[in-house]
Design a protein around this motif. Structure first.
Motif: not given
Length: 565
Positions: A426-453
């Motif tokens: 969301x571009x709401x994380x202002x800590x860490x290396x955000x400013x050093x790398x000029x991060x403005x937000x973007x990207x995404x991910x898929x959330x997975x659960x491991x199936x049972x046996x």
């Protein structure tokens, strides 16, 4: 059976190995976040099973692996069992390292952070898994100052302020050069350090105007490649003090304003400089400032036109401050190439605030992970962390536009990793290396659960059966994964292992008529593996068809419902 005749680390239970079931991954679309086209994966579940699940699709694709496993320190962590018996810890690590190695690309590297309790044992174990010839370095990382409150009280042992990172290549001979890791010091602070220590600070001259560029002629380097020589008419150079006085600004402000044009000169010993000096003498060039253009064959500027400036009869080479500095948040910083000692103490001061998640002493600074990722990868390449913890590696990889896979067991996948990564996207994380790398937000991910046996024991009988939580599509995908087939339903087939070998799964009775109907879908030279719950006995099968029964023929493939450590 005990192995002999080789140098290795041994422990109780080393050879008690089980073949882990390669589970399927189930996406929880409500928890997936950001760009749906993203390939990034956040996996909740045991990392040993998850690594097994990733083998088929991601083998030899990951460029950089960073892991920060439990240190086996004898303390009880909130999120990890970090009080494991030594032999169990070694078995835990060996199983995972073997799978991690398979995921590494041929030119990839793995970085394992550890403290001094298990470092020596881990080094020998890694020599065994990765090969001693693929060891690159052990990096010492200053994680805190021993002085003051953080140093603790007196003890028989020296206070710990360093941890270690073991670095291994998948194949050392194929390993490219690292992108340089740098430390940064604010310029006025660095100049003051030089003054306080009685050192000579030489970056004190500004090339305000390089002068009119006039082509004079060409010479050649040792390989016969052209070096173009230019005269520089009426250049303008002033000291940093003169510029500051002229502009009515401080020297610190002058460094910031003119940093890209500040230089020192040096009598560098190089074949190019020697050739330029000889050419200057041969041609009788009297101009005080000259420049050259050529295409280096090696080094960071190889393959592109590169310009150098030379001053005076002795051709003193201009060395630019901009080549060893960087502007960060409007301030000029001197950057220095690091060796195997990395000082992260400054980044530890605000570590608890990074990512807006608390993770006790197990958290690592974003700058540390950034340094590793930037050294070893380019945008779009895969990074993996199978001990994701609070989500630092995935957060930094997102900000650096790398693709990533993160695996985390337990509630912190929900309570730490997901909210942290959502803020990054969301571009709401202002800590860490955000400013050093000029991060403005973007990207995404898929959330997975491991199936049972896939297979579970019957409640009433000592036999295995298909897990009732599985639907038919899940059964097909799971069997494909266990047998090493790519799951891709098409026509009557559920997957393939090569262009000419397919698999079919069914809950129907497999008899001669059923096989005949499937055979009609096979072209010449193609073969088929059939898995069924009900199979007619004593069938005569064609040479290109194999039939296996569920669950009997799956049981020999791997361990089901196993407790994985």
């Amino acid at each position: 059976m005990q192995k002999t005749g080789r140098l290795e680390l041994t422990w109780v239970g080393k050879y008690d190995e089980k073949i882990i079931e390669p589970r399927i991954l189930l996406e929880d679309k409500e928890k997936s976040y950001g760009d749906p086209a993203s390939e990034n994966m956040l996996i909740r579940g045991d990392n040993l099973i998850a690594l097994q699940a990733l083998q088929q699709e991601y083998s030899e694709r990951v460029k950089c692996i960073y892991i920060d496993p439990p240190y086996n320190t004898g303390s009880a962590f909130d999120y990890y069992d970090d009080n494991l018996e030594h032999s169990i810890w070694l078995s835990l690590m060996k199983q995972r390292l073997i799978l991690l190695r398979e995921l590494l690309s041929e030119d990839g590297t793995i970085w394992i952070q550890i403290d001094d309790e298990e470092q020596a044992y881990l080094k020998v174990l890694c020599d065994e898994v990765f090969g001693r010839g693929n060891f690159i370095n052990m990096i010492s990382v200053n994680m805190k100052n021993i002085a003051g409150v953080s140093g603790g009280g007196e003890d028989k042992r020296l206070k710990k302020n360093c941890e270690y990172i073991l670095v291994y290549a998948k194949e050392y001979s194929l390993l490219p050069l690292f992108n340089g890791p740098y430390s940064y010091t604010e310029m006025s602070e660095l100049v003051q350090q030089y003054i306080d220590e009685g050192k000579s600070w030489k970056y004190t001259t500004v090339l305000l105007n390089p002068g009119e560029k006039e082509y004079y002629g060409s010479t050649v380097d040792g390989d016969g490649n052209e070096i173009k020589v230019y005269l520089r008419k009426n250049p303008e150079m002033l000291s940093i003090k003169q510029v500051a006085n002229r502009d009515g600004i401080t020297e610190k402000e002058a460094y910031k304003k003119y940093g890209v044009s500040i230089f020192q000169t040096t009598n560098a010993q190089s074949s190019i400089r020697t050739r330029v000096m000889d050419y200057r003498i041969e041609e009788g060039i009297k101009e005080d400032l000259i420049s050259i253009e050529y295409v280096p064959k090696t080094g960071k500027n190889r393959g592109k036109v590169y310009e150098q400036f030379y001053k005076g009869d002795k051709c003193r080479l201009f060395v630019w401050l901009r080549d060893t500095s960087k502007v960060i948040d409007g301030e000029l910083y001197k950057k220095d190439l690091q060796g195997t000692y990395w000082d992260m103490n400054a980044w530890m001061k605000n570590l608890t605030k990074e990512g807006s998640v608390e993770f006790g002493s197990g958290k690592k600074p974003e700058q540390l992970v950034r340094q590793i990722i930037e050294m070893t990868t380019s945008e779009g390449e895969w990074v993996l962390d199978s001990f994701l913890g609070s989500g630092t590696t995935a957060a930094v990889a997102t900000k650096l536009k790398r693709k990533w896979i993160g695996v985390e067991l337990g509630e912190q996948a929900y309570s730490h990793c997901k909210p942290r990564l959502d803020r990054v996207i969301d571009g709401a994380d202002m800590g860490g290396v955000t400013k050093l790398v000029n991060w403005q937000g973007g990207g995404g991910y898929h959330f997975y659960e491991l199936a049972p046996s896939l297979l579970v024991k019957n409640d009433k009988l000592p036999i295995y059966q298909i897990n009732p939580e599985y639907n038919f599509d899940m059964i097909c995908e799971a069997i494909c994964k266990i047998e090493g087939f790519k799951y891709k339903p098409k026509d009557v087939f559920h997957g393939y292992s090569s262009e000419k070998r397919y698999i079919h799964v069914t809950m129907e009775l497999v008899n001669a008529a059923y096989i005949t109907s499937l055979s009609a879908h096979l072209a010449e030279g193609e073969s088929l593996l059939i898995y069924g719950t009900k199979v007619q006995s004593d069938m005569v099968l064609p040479d290109n068809i194999e039939v296996k029964k569920i669950p009997k023929d799956l049981l020999e493939k791997c361990v089901f419902e196993s407790e994985v450590r």
